[in-house]
Structure formats: structure tokens, C-alpha cells
Motif scaffolding. Sequence first.
Motif, PDB file in Angstrom:
ATOM      1  N   CYS A 133     -24.433 -14.248   1.505  1.00  0.00           N
ATOM      2  CA  CYS A 133     -24.044 -15.614   1.156  1.00  0.00           C
ATOM      3  C   CYS A 133     -25.264 -16.411   0.687  1.00  0.00           C
ATOM      4  N   GLU A 134     -25.107 -17.121  -0.405  1.00  0.00           N
ATOM      5  CA  GLU A 134     -26.202 -17.934  -0.934  1.00  0.00           C
ATOM      6  C   GLU A 134     -25.979 -19.422  -0.684  1.00  0.00           C
ATOM      7  N   ARG A 135     -24.883 -19.754  -0.051  1.00  0.00           N
ATOM      8  CA  ARG A 135     -24.567 -21.165   0.205  1.00  0.00           C
ATOM      9  C   ARG A 135     -23.758 -21.235   1.494  1.00  0.00           C
ATOM     10  N   ILE A 136     -23.088 -22.335   1.740  1.00  0.00           N
ATOM     11  CA  ILE A 136     -22.249 -22.454   2.925  1.00  0.00           C
ATOM     12  C   ILE A 136     -21.108 -21.442   2.841  1.00  0.00           C
ATOM     13  N   MET A 137     -20.845 -20.742   3.921  1.00  0.00           N
ATOM     14  CA  MET A 137     -19.848 -19.683   3.913  1.00  0.00           C
ATOM     15  C   MET A 137     -18.452 -20.221   3.615  1.00  0.00           C
ATOM     16  N   ASP A 138     -17.781 -19.557   2.709  1.00  0.00           N
ATOM     17  CA  ASP A 138     -16.405 -19.872   2.352  1.00  0.00           C
ATOM     18  C   ASP A 138     -15.540 -18.731   2.872  1.00  0.00           C
ATOM     19  N   PHE A 139     -14.759 -18.995   3.907  1.00  0.00           N
ATOM     20  CA  PHE A 139     -14.022 -17.929   4.567  1.00  0.00           C
ATOM     21  C   PHE A 139     -12.813 -17.453   3.759  1.00  0.00           C
ATOM     22  N   SER A 140     -12.543 -18.118   2.644  1.00  0.00           N
ATOM     23  CA  SER A 140     -11.472 -17.647   1.769  1.00  0.00           C
ATOM     24  C   SER A 140     -11.985 -16.610   0.773  1.00  0.00           C
ATOM     25  N   GLN A 141     -13.306 -16.433   0.719  1.00  0.00           N
ATOM     26  CA  GLN A 141     -13.902 -15.486  -0.215  1.00  0.00           C
ATOM     27  C   GLN A 141     -14.046 -14.108   0.432  1.00  0.00           C
ATOM     28  N   ASP A 213     -28.530 -21.756  10.157  1.00  0.00           N
ATOM     29  CA  ASP A 213     -27.870 -22.626  11.131  1.00  0.00           C
ATOM     30  C   ASP A 213     -27.884 -21.919  12.474  1.00  0.00           C
ATOM     31  N   PHE A 214     -28.587 -22.493  13.436  1.00  0.00           N
ATOM     32  CA  PHE A 214     -28.584 -21.994  14.808  1.00  0.00           C
ATOM     33  C   PHE A 214     -27.755 -22.930  15.669  1.00  0.00           C
ATOM     34  N   LEU A 215     -27.080 -22.362  16.670  1.00  0.00           N
ATOM     35  CA  LEU A 215     -26.311 -23.185  17.598  1.00  0.00           C
ATOM     36  C   LEU A 215     -26.547 -22.690  19.018  1.00  0.00           C
ATOM     37  N   TYR A 216     -26.813 -23.629  19.900  1.00  0.00           N
ATOM     38  CA  TYR A 216     -27.046 -23.346  21.310  1.00  0.00           C
ATOM     39  C   TYR A 216     -25.787 -22.745  21.923  1.00  0.00           C
ATOM     40  N   VAL A 217     -25.956 -21.742  22.777  1.00  0.00           N
ATOM     41  CA  VAL A 217     -24.819 -20.974  23.292  1.00  0.00           C
ATOM     42  C   VAL A 217     -23.811 -21.837  24.045  1.00  0.00           C
ATOM     43  N   GLN A 243     -25.470 -28.374  10.392  1.00  0.00           N
ATOM     44  CA  GLN A 243     -26.749 -28.857   9.876  1.00  0.00           C
ATOM     45  C   GLN A 243     -27.609 -27.656   9.527  1.00  0.00           C
ATOM     46  N   TYR A 244     -28.195 -27.667   8.333  1.00  0.00           N
ATOM     47  CA  TYR A 244     -28.889 -26.488   7.842  1.00  0.00           C
ATOM     48  C   TYR A 244     -30.340 -26.826   7.509  1.00  0.00           C
ATOM     49  N   ARG A 245     -31.224 -25.926   7.907  1.00  0.00           N
ATOM     50  CA  ARG A 245     -32.651 -26.087   7.608  1.00  0.00           C
ATOM     51  C   ARG A 245     -33.214 -24.744   7.156  1.00  0.00           C
ATOM     52  N   PRO A 270     -45.141  -9.422   3.768  1.00  0.00           N
ATOM     53  CA  PRO A 270     -44.592  -9.509   2.412  1.00  0.00           C
ATOM     54  C   PRO A 270     -43.348  -8.658   2.205  1.00  0.00           C
ATOM     55  N   GLN A 271     -43.244  -7.553   2.942  1.00  0.00           N
ATOM     56  CA  GLN A 271     -42.064  -6.697   2.803  1.00  0.00           C
ATOM     57  C   GLN A 271     -40.810  -7.389   3.305  1.00  0.00           C
ATOM     58  N   MET A 272     -40.986  -8.480   4.065  1.00  0.00           N
ATOM     59  CA  MET A 272     -39.853  -9.248   4.573  1.00  0.00           C
ATOM     60  C   MET A 272     -39.622 -10.520   3.754  1.00  0.00           C
ATOM     61  N   SER A 273     -40.309 -10.652   2.627  1.00  0.00           N
ATOM     62  CA  SER A 273     -40.240 -11.878   1.841  1.00  0.00           C
ATOM     63  C   SER A 273     -39.500 -11.732   0.527  1.00  0.00           C
ATOM     64  N   HIS A 274     -38.806 -10.603   0.340  1.00  0.00           N
ATOM     65  CA  HIS A 274     -37.972 -10.478  -0.850  1.00  0.00           C
ATOM     66  C   HIS A 274     -36.755 -11.386  -0.684  1.00  0.00           C
ATOM     67  N   LYS A 275     -35.908 -11.445  -1.652  1.00  0.00           N
ATOM     68  CA  LYS A 275     -34.774 -12.360  -1.612  1.00  0.00           C
ATOM     69  C   LYS A 275     -33.993 -12.223  -0.310  1.00  0.00           C
ATOM     70  N   ALA A 276     -33.898 -13.329   0.413  1.00  0.00           N
ATOM     71  CA  ALA A 276     -33.166 -13.338   1.681  1.00  0.00           C
ATOM     72  C   ALA A 276     -32.021 -14.331   1.576  1.00  0.00           C
ATOM     73  N   TYR A 277     -30.882 -13.950   2.105  1.00  0.00           N
ATOM     74  CA  TYR A 277     -29.692 -14.789   1.988  1.00  0.00           C
ATOM     75  C   TYR A 277     -29.584 -15.760   3.154  1.00  0.00           C
ATOM     76  N   SER A 278     -28.829 -16.807   2.943  1.00  0.00           N
ATOM     77  CA  SER A 278     -28.700 -17.867   3.929  1.00  0.00           C
ATOM     78  C   SER A 278     -27.633 -17.536   4.967  1.00  0.00           C
ATOM     79  N   SER A 279     -27.638 -18.289   6.048  1.00  0.00           N
ATOM     80  CA  SER A 279     -26.631 -18.142   7.093  1.00  0.00           C
ATOM     81  C   SER A 279     -26.202 -19.539   7.535  1.00  0.00           C
TER      82      SER A 279
END
Length: 319
Positions: A133-141, A213-217, A243-245, A270-279
Motif C-alpha cells: 500500500c502506498e497510501r491509506i488502506m482501502d479495504f475495497s481494493q 500508524d502505530f496503536l497502543y494495545v 494519525q500517520y507519521r 542501505p539494504q533496508m532503504s529501498h522503496k518501502a511501503y506505508s502502513s
Amino acid sequence: MSYITCRKGKSVRKVILTGATGFVGKWLIKTLLEADVDVTVIVRNKNRVDAKVLDKIHIYECEYYNYQTLEIAVQKYDVFFHLAWEGVASKDKDNLDIQKTNIDMSVNALLLAKRLECEKFIATGTVAEYAYCERIMDFSQKQTPNDIYAAMKVSVYNILNVLSRKIGIHFIWTVLPSTFGEGRNNDNIITYTITKLLKGEKPLYGDLEQLWDFLYVKEVARALWLIGENGNGDKIYGIGSGQYRQLKDYIYTIRDIINPDLELGIGELPQMSHKAYSSCVGIYDLMKDTNFQVEIGFEQGIKNTIKYYKNEMEKSDKR
């Protein structure tokens, strides 16, 4: 016994759940008990149930393949929460043999819920279903899992969705966010960062520029309970803070709370710095249907979590 009345004039009085010994499950039990809900749990080993709640809940020991023969005294539960899942550890997420067992377990749980005349069956999915996902998750997709664990979550959702309609029970799927808090001890970025910094060591990362987006348990557990109370059947609910950061902003916050003088190795892998998707989990329906609002934000939740790990490390040092 008092009950918290839901917005729609109905109260959840009796709940049954699997996954009671897991991270989220333990917190959900606490939340339900605080709301004076009568709680029944199905576990493989009752010795793993939190000792603090043993005398407050009803416990049945049973393997998932025996759910259909399990004799439970009470009928007509309001909600069945199915949180149990085999193979959540990183080393098991691509183990097909382990992950396949979750189909039978989830189907058996749904059929048991029907036999117990539960009004709703709520199961837990994961943001890993939408790994690209590259943006806010759309659960219809279309879901885009990137490991067997996430692919099996997608499969289980589809099977439960079809079967629930055939047998006539309301089914709700919840997409859980990146969850942190006291009691989570697996190899996630929050645990890694806190434990490294508490030891005075420098944690290493990629560039951490993806939105997250992290959320406390405790908030995750409260959202699940509210969905049990007010959620509409046959729906997918995203759970999150809304809220996203950038991921690195969360890491800076953790560091600053522990000790702002400590070093962070952001960008040093650097091996962990290739394109990473959002959550980033969309929570519009959760807010609209249940009136969910975050009460414990990231900063306070992280302070609680840091205190927990610090105490655990001090206990370990004394052994």
C-alpha cells in the motif's frame, strides 16, 4: 453486574474468545472485564492464561480440531472473538504447513459460534494483507500480501465471508494495525528500538521514510470491544489511530523519551532503504459506527511500554 450500554441501545453481556493467551487477547480480556462482560475463553493450555484473571473468567481447554465436540454450558453468546492464529512468529510466517492449519481452526471456530447462537463472529486480520500500500488502506481494493502468513489471512477472510452467509451469522473482519505495548516481546521495530536504547546501544535502520500508524494495545482492545458492541455485521473495520507519521518520527520519539543524547543509526542499513511501503489504516467506519476515538496516544503508550521493558530487563539482571 453493570453493563456499558452501546450507542444503539444494546449491551454485550456474554463474550467467548479464542487467542486468550496472545498479546492482544490478554488485553481484550482486561477490557471486557472492566466493562463487566461475562467472558469465556477457549485455550489449548489453561496454564498460559494470565493468573490475574483465572477466577474471573470461564475457561475451556480444547484443541481447535475438537471445537465441534466441545460442550459449553452457556448458549446464546453476544459475540465470538476469534483471535487465535498459528504461526505469528517471524520464523513461521512462510511455513505453509503451519499457516494452513488456520483455515480449519477458523472454520471450526465459526461453526462453533453458530452452534452457540452467537450474534456476531469477529475475526482479526492484519495490515500485512495490504503490504504494498502506498497510501491509506482501502479495504475495497485487492489485498497484496507478501508472505504466506498474510496470504493465509486473506484466504481465511474469504472463506469465513462465504461460509458465514451460508450458515447465517454476522461476520466482521478487523484489520489490526502495528500494535505495541506491555507484553509484546517479539522481534518488531518498537521492541528492537526500546531494548537497544535501554542497553545504551545504537539501533540500526534503513531510512524509515515510509508513513506508518502505530496503536497502543489497550486502544486496539478497546476498539475490538466497541466493534463487538456497535459494529455492523458483514463489514471490514480498520483499527488504528488515524494519525500517520514517517516511521523515523516514532523512533525519534522513543529515543527522546529514553535519552535524547543516545545515537540512532537511521539510514545506516542501505539494504533496508529501498522503496518501502506505508502502513496507514483507514478508520472512518470504525469512528462512524462505534464512536471510537483514541484515548491513549503514541507518546503515553510508549512511556508505559518503555517502563515495562525497563522493569523486565531489571528483573532479568537480578536472576
